[in-house]
Enzyme design. Structure first.
Site, PDB file in Angstrom:
ATOM      1  N   GLY A 102       0.759  -1.645   0.250  1.00 63.07           N
ATOM      2  CA  GLY A 102      -0.201   0.101  -0.120  1.00 63.07           C
ATOM      3  C   GLY A 102       0.310   1.469   0.243  1.00 63.07           C
ATOM      4  O   GLY A 102      -0.396   2.637  -0.695  1.00 63.07           O
ATOM      5  N   GLU A 155       4.084   3.767   5.909  1.00 63.85           N
ATOM      6  CA  GLU A 155       3.153   2.892   5.868  1.00 63.85           C
ATOM      7  C   GLU A 155       2.011   4.016   5.396  1.00 63.85           C
ATOM      8  O   GLU A 155       2.299   4.841   5.172  1.00 63.85           O
ATOM      9  CB  GLU A 155       2.623   2.746   6.918  1.00 63.85           C
ATOM     10  CG  GLU A 155       2.868   1.744   7.956  1.00 63.85           C
ATOM     11  CD  GLU A 155       2.370   0.717   7.889  1.00 63.85           C
ATOM     12  OE1 GLU A 155       1.051   0.480   6.912  1.00 63.85           O
ATOM     13  OE2 GLU A 155       2.468  -0.643   8.017  1.00 63.85           O
ATOM     14  N   ASP A 156       1.205   3.392   5.057  1.00 64.58           N
ATOM     15  CA  ASP A 156      -0.024   4.050   4.108  1.00 64.58           C
ATOM     16  C   ASP A 156      -1.044   4.619   5.122  1.00 64.58           C
ATOM     17  O   ASP A 156      -1.728   5.425   4.828  1.00 64.58           O
ATOM     18  CB  ASP A 156      -0.852   3.405   2.954  1.00 64.58           C
ATOM     19  CG  ASP A 156      -1.277   1.562   3.118  1.00 64.58           C
ATOM     20  OD1 ASP A 156      -0.686   1.810   4.830  1.00 64.58           O
ATOM     21  OD2 ASP A 156      -1.329   1.024   2.391  1.00 64.58           O
ATOM     22  N   ASP A 180      -5.125   1.134  10.981  1.00 61.49           N
ATOM     23  CA  ASP A 180      -5.547   1.070  11.437  1.00 61.49           C
ATOM     24  C   ASP A 180      -6.004   0.835  13.186  1.00 61.49           C
ATOM     25  O   ASP A 180      -5.920   1.517  13.700  1.00 61.49           O
ATOM     26  CB  ASP A 180      -6.846  -0.110  10.005  1.00 61.49           C
ATOM     27  CG  ASP A 180      -7.941   0.249  10.061  1.00 61.49           C
ATOM     28  OD1 ASP A 180      -9.212   0.707  10.415  1.00 61.49           O
ATOM     29  OD2 ASP A 180      -8.207  -1.038  10.492  1.00 61.49           O
ATOM     30  N   THR A 181      -6.001  -0.534  12.977  1.00 64.62           N
ATOM     31  CA  THR A 181      -6.065  -1.425  14.285  1.00 64.62           C
ATOM     32  C   THR A 181      -4.755  -1.365  14.985  1.00 64.62           C
ATOM     33  O   THR A 181      -4.666  -0.414  16.133  1.00 64.62           O
ATOM     34  CB  THR A 181      -6.241  -2.332  14.754  1.00 64.62           C
ATOM     35  OG1 THR A 181      -5.089  -3.260  13.525  1.00 64.62           O
ATOM     36  CG2 THR A 181      -7.496  -3.061  13.803  1.00 64.62           C
ATOM     37  N   GLY A 182      -3.688  -0.558  14.511  1.00 68.56           N
ATOM     38  CA  GLY A 182      -2.262  -0.531  14.939  1.00 68.56           C
ATOM     39  C   GLY A 182      -1.248  -1.725  15.434  1.00 68.56           C
ATOM     40  O   GLY A 182      -0.503  -1.961  16.036  1.00 68.56           O
ATOM     41  N   THR A 208      -1.034  -4.126  13.166  1.00 68.57           N
ATOM     42  CA  THR A 208       0.132  -4.693  11.916  1.00 68.57           C
ATOM     43  C   THR A 208       1.551  -3.132  12.239  1.00 68.57           C
ATOM     44  O   THR A 208       2.721  -4.188  12.598  1.00 68.57           O
ATOM     45  CB  THR A 208      -0.178  -4.286  10.842  1.00 68.57           C
ATOM     46  OG1 THR A 208      -1.133  -4.502  10.287  1.00 68.57           O
ATOM     47  CG2 THR A 208       1.373  -4.373   9.364  1.00 68.57           C
ATOM     48  N   LYS A 211      -6.384   5.952  11.186  1.00 67.56           N
ATOM     49  CA  LYS A 211      -7.839   5.698  10.912  1.00 67.56           C
ATOM     50  C   LYS A 211      -8.123   5.754  13.312  1.00 67.56           C
ATOM     51  O   LYS A 211      -8.251   4.600  13.307  1.00 67.56           O
ATOM     52  CB  LYS A 211      -8.102   5.307  10.486  1.00 67.56           C
ATOM     53  CG  LYS A 211     -10.057   5.012   9.942  1.00 67.56           C
ATOM     54  CD  LYS A 211     -10.306   3.610   9.124  1.00 67.56           C
ATOM     55  CE  LYS A 211      -9.579   2.960   8.325  1.00 67.56           C
ATOM     56  NZ  LYS A 211      -9.886   1.620   7.979  1.00 67.56           N
ATOM     57  N   PHE A 267     -13.668   2.393   5.071  1.00 66.14           N
ATOM     58  CA  PHE A 267     -12.348   1.995   3.757  1.00 66.14           C
ATOM     59  C   PHE A 267     -12.255   3.084   3.465  1.00 66.14           C
ATOM     60  O   PHE A 267     -13.141   3.191   1.480  1.00 66.14           O
ATOM     61  CB  PHE A 267     -13.135   0.809   3.666  1.00 66.14           C
ATOM     62  CG  PHE A 267     -12.221  -0.598   3.571  1.00 66.14           C
ATOM     63  CD1 PHE A 267     -11.279  -1.190   4.784  1.00 66.14           C
ATOM     64  CD2 PHE A 267     -11.558  -0.689   2.218  1.00 66.14           C
ATOM     65  CE1 PHE A 267     -10.674  -2.106   4.100  1.00 66.14           C
ATOM     66  CE2 PHE A 267     -10.510  -1.643   1.766  1.00 66.14           C
ATOM     67  CZ  PHE A 267      -9.379  -1.839   3.069  1.00 66.14           C
ATOM     68  N   ASP A 308      -5.496  -0.057  -1.488  1.00 66.64           N
ATOM     69  CA  ASP A 308      -6.149  -1.388  -2.275  1.00 66.64           C
ATOM     70  C   ASP A 308      -7.710  -1.296  -1.575  1.00 66.64           C
ATOM     71  O   ASP A 308      -7.519  -1.679  -0.186  1.00 66.64           O
ATOM     72  CB  ASP A 308      -5.703  -1.690  -2.822  1.00 66.64           C
ATOM     73  CG  ASP A 308      -5.897  -3.140  -1.557  1.00 66.64           C
ATOM     74  OD1 ASP A 308      -4.749  -2.390  -0.508  1.00 66.64           O
ATOM     75  OD2 ASP A 308      -5.445  -3.934  -1.658  1.00 66.64           O
ATOM     76  N   ARG A 362      -5.780   0.433  -6.399  1.00 67.99           N
ATOM     77  CA  ARG A 362      -4.583   0.693  -6.183  1.00 67.99           C
ATOM     78  C   ARG A 362      -4.336   2.101  -6.770  1.00 67.99           C
ATOM     79  O   ARG A 362      -3.381   3.577  -6.342  1.00 67.99           O
ATOM     80  CB  ARG A 362      -3.808  -0.212  -6.184  1.00 67.99           C
ATOM     81  CG  ARG A 362      -3.805  -0.978  -4.825  1.00 67.99           C
ATOM     82  CD  ARG A 362      -2.416  -2.130  -5.365  1.00 67.99           C
ATOM     83  NE  ARG A 362      -2.157  -3.084  -4.178  1.00 67.99           N
ATOM     84  CZ  ARG A 362      -2.401  -2.826  -3.246  1.00 67.99           C
ATOM     85  NH1 ARG A 362      -1.859  -1.858  -2.626  1.00 67.99           N
ATOM     86  NH2 ARG A 362      -2.687  -4.424  -3.084  1.00 67.99           N
TER      87      ARG A 362
HETATM   88  P1  IMP Z   1      -3.617  -2.919  10.680  1.00 66.03           P
HETATM   89  O1  IMP Z   1      -3.183  -3.587  11.423  1.00 66.03           O
HETATM   90  O2  IMP Z   1      -5.550  -2.441  11.378  1.00 66.03           O
HETATM   91  O3  IMP Z   1      -3.039  -1.057  12.030  1.00 66.03           O
HETATM   92  O4  IMP Z   1      -4.332  -2.267   9.350  1.00 66.03           O
HETATM   93  C1  IMP Z   1      -3.019  -1.951   8.645  1.00 66.03           C
HETATM   94  C2  IMP Z   1      -3.072  -2.465   7.683  1.00 66.03           C
HETATM   95  O5  IMP Z   1      -4.295  -2.441   7.180  1.00 66.03           O
HETATM   96  C3  IMP Z   1      -2.620  -0.927   6.541  1.00 66.03           C
HETATM   97  O6  IMP Z   1      -1.707  -1.279   6.470  1.00 66.03           O
HETATM   98  C4  IMP Z   1      -3.955  -1.579   4.597  1.00 66.03           C
HETATM   99  O7  IMP Z   1      -3.086  -2.035   4.565  1.00 66.03           O
HETATM  100  C5  IMP Z   1      -4.754  -1.993   5.903  1.00 66.03           C
HETATM  101  N1  IMP Z   1      -5.825  -1.436   5.925  1.00 66.03           N
HETATM  102  C6  IMP Z   1      -6.845  -0.895   7.466  1.00 66.03           C
HETATM  103  N2  IMP Z   1      -7.257   0.244   6.637  1.00 66.03           N
HETATM  104  C7  IMP Z   1      -7.820   0.162   5.449  1.00 66.03           C
HETATM  105  C8  IMP Z   1      -8.698   0.990   4.486  1.00 66.03           C
HETATM  106  O8  IMP Z   1      -9.308   2.222   4.905  1.00 66.03           O
HETATM  107  N3  IMP Z   1      -8.325   0.731   2.969  1.00 66.03           N
HETATM  108  C9  IMP Z   1      -7.434  -0.396   2.305  1.00 66.03           C
HETATM  109  N4  IMP Z   1      -6.445  -1.507   3.517  1.00 66.03           N
HETATM  110  C10 IMP Z   1      -6.627  -0.633   4.956  1.00 66.03           C
HETATM  111 MG    MG Z   2      -3.650  -3.436   2.236  1.00 58.93          MG
END
Ligand code: IMP
Ligand code: MG
Length: 177
Positions: free
Chosen positions: A44, A99-100, A103-105, A107, A131, A152, A159, A165
């Site tokens: 991303g 990072e792109d 979201d939850t943090g 990753t 987010k 989303f 993507d 993308r």
């Molecule tokens: P996390 O571990 O929940 O913070 O998610 C991180 C990864 O989830 C990002 O690097 C994205 O690849 C994917 N992701 C989370 N939210 C979105 C979204 O709104 N659109 C697309 N990809 C997302």
């Molecule tokens: Mg992704």
């Protein structure tokens, strides 16, 4: 046939460019004499990285890593693993993760801890978007582009199941019918 979701523009290409410019100025101020290693998290962040490094215009090294957190669709698979690790040695180096979206943090937290085991001199995080409505673990984002609502998002490298993308702007999926 693949259904066409309704998309609405959240950030135009011009707004993104302005955010990238601001981030580059902040990063340049902190890293101009550090020859940092920028680690982009695939896939991303590839568009963001490409714009960011050209705006930075300073000596740096680039590495790529790929993590899996999401399977198909929009919900996290919960379990994160390193699909492709960085190739270079970052011991003693100043590392900036690119990072792109946070979201939850989960990753980012996992990956920052993974990198710290490689004994870099420092590790900081730059994310194009955050987010906050979805936070599960609190992550310090050292350089943040913009905050996005609880929707989303796609475009500018980001993507939905490998779709969208290529869009030059960032859009929210409003529905899926
Ligand atoms: P996390 O571990 O929940 O913070 O998610 C991180 C990864 O989830 C990002 O690097 C994205 O690849 C994917 N992701 C989370 N939210 C979105 C979204 O709104 N659109 C697309 N990809 C997302
Ligand atoms: Mg992704």
């Amino acid at each position: 046939m693949v259904s066409e979701p309704k998309l609405s523009i959240l950030f135009t290409a011009e707004q993104i460019a302005a955010a990238v410019k601001r981030l580059a100025a902040e990063i340049r101020r902190d890293y101009h004499d550090k020859n940092p290693v920028l680690i982009a998290v695939l896939k991303g962040s590839f568009v963001f990285l490409a714009d960011l490094v050209r705006e930075l215009n300073l000596p740096l090294q680039i590495e790529f890593a790929q993590l899996s957190s999401y399977g198909h669709g929009k919900e996290s698979a919960g379990k994160i693993r390193v699909v492709k690790d960085i190739q270079g040695d970052i011991k003693g180096r100043h590392v900036l993760v690119v990072e792109d979206i946070i979201d939850t943090g989960l990753t980012a937290k996992f990956f920052l801890e993974h990198l710290k085991k490689k004994q870099p001199a420092s590790v900081k995080l730059c994310s194009l978007t955050d987010k906050p409505s979805r936070t599960q673990v609190k992550i310090d984002i050292d350089y943040l582009g913009m905050t996005v609502p609880d929707k989303f998002i796609v475009g500018y490298g980001i993507d939905w199941d490998e779709r969208f993308r290529y869009l030059p702007d960032i859009r929210a999926i409003e529905d899926e019918s």
